[in-house]
Design a protein around this motif. Structure first.
Motif, PDB file in Angstrom:
ATOM      1  N   TYR A   1       0.843  -1.207   0.000  1.00 56.83           N
ATOM      2  CA  TYR A   1       0.000   0.000   0.000  1.00 56.83           C
ATOM      3  C   TYR A   1       0.876   1.255   0.000  1.00 56.83           C
ATOM      4  O   TYR A   1       0.608   2.225  -0.727  1.00 56.83           O
ATOM      5  N   TYR A   2       1.895   1.241   0.832  1.00 59.57           N
ATOM      6  CA  TYR A   2       2.813   2.389   0.926  1.00 59.57           C
ATOM      7  C   TYR A   2       3.423   2.711  -0.435  1.00 59.57           C
ATOM      8  O   TYR A   2       3.424   3.875  -0.870  1.00 59.57           O
ATOM      9  N   GLU A   3       3.914   1.697  -1.127  1.00 57.17           N
ATOM     10  CA  GLU A   3       4.550   1.925  -2.419  1.00 57.17           C
ATOM     11  C   GLU A   3       3.546   2.381  -3.472  1.00 57.17           C
ATOM     12  O   GLU A   3       3.884   3.172  -4.363  1.00 57.17           O
ATOM     13  N   GLN A   4       2.318   1.912  -3.380  1.00 48.82           N
ATOM     14  CA  GLN A   4       1.282   2.393  -4.296  1.00 48.82           C
ATOM     15  C   GLN A   4       0.969   3.866  -4.060  1.00 48.82           C
ATOM     16  O   GLN A   4       0.656   4.604  -5.005  1.00 48.82           O
ATOM     17  N   LEU A   5       1.062   4.297  -2.816  1.00 51.70           N
ATOM     18  CA  LEU A   5       0.535   5.607  -2.443  1.00 51.70           C
ATOM     19  C   LEU A   5       1.564   6.723  -2.393  1.00 51.70           C
ATOM     20  O   LEU A   5       1.204   7.896  -2.571  1.00 51.70           O
TER      21      LEU A   5
END
Length: 217
Positions: free
Chosen positions: A147-151
């Motif tokens: 999620y972190y890398e997507q966001l």
């Protein structure tokens, strides 16, 4: 099976004594969740909820994203500072919890600004075409890094990411760390620490909040 404990229940109880009381709708959600949900300990609660609300009112975000709606308490806290034309998008994988949250959102004066999505967060995030001013990650712990890398590419220049449960009931302090979720959280904390795009502070509120922002040049 007893609910997992936060790091310091005594400190949390003391903090609650000196934290402003919730408004009626939040109190209703907390009472219902404690009475009816087998995982009621997952609710943010008064101290963390007030922190989320304070941050929202300070930032005055236009776009807020929450991953992990649960019964709707934290979303309503995050929505408190929304701009008049702002939107809060919240993602929940369990339909039963989503239905509970919908019921409470319908009672909020922010109801037209809250958009609830049900399904897999990793698949839903790319469909939301916004730059996020405030993000709250409180979902499956093994998914945090993804999620972190997507966001991160969609985080506003002055935006904030908050990740919940980064102390994971104290299990990240154990030597060695045991359990899939505790290992995943520790890996996430290490991942953010090594990210040269951002800077962070780990707050010992409740079960731990990691606050992340982009580095200023």
């Amino acid at each position: 099976m007893s609910a997992p404990l936060i790091i310091s229940p005594q400190a949390e109880a003391y903090a609650q004594l000196f934290t402003s009381a919730d408004h009626a709708l939040l109190m209703e959600i907390e009472e219902y969740t404690n009475a009816h949900h087998p995982h009621a300990h997952m609710l943010s609660g008064q101290v963390q909820g007030k922190f989320l609300a304070f941050l929202s009112t300070i930032l005055r975000p236009k776009y807020v994203l929450e991953i992990g709606t649960f019964t709707g308490y934290s979303a309503l806290c995050l929505a408190e500072g929304l701009q008049n034309e702002g939107e809060l998008h919240t993602i929940e994988c369990r339909e039963e919890d989503a239905q509970t949250a919908r019921n409470y959102f319908s009672k909020s004066y922010r109801k037209d600004q809250i958009h609830l999505h049900v399904g897999n967060a990793g698949e839903i995030i790319p469909t939301l075409n916004h730059t996020w001013d405030l993000i709250f990650i409180d979902a499956d712990k093994t998914g945090y890094i993804g999620y972190y890398e997507q966001l991160i590419p969609r985080l506003a220049e002055n935006g904030i990411i908050l990740a919940d449960n980064v102390l994971f009931h104290g299990q990240v302090l154990e030597e060695p760390i045991n359990g899939k979720n505790a290992k995943a959280i520790h890996a996430f904390n290490e991942h953010v620490k090594q990210d040269n795009r951002t800077e962070q502070v780990l707050l010992t509120i409740r079960d731990g909040l990691l606050m992340v922002k982009k580095k200023t040049i």
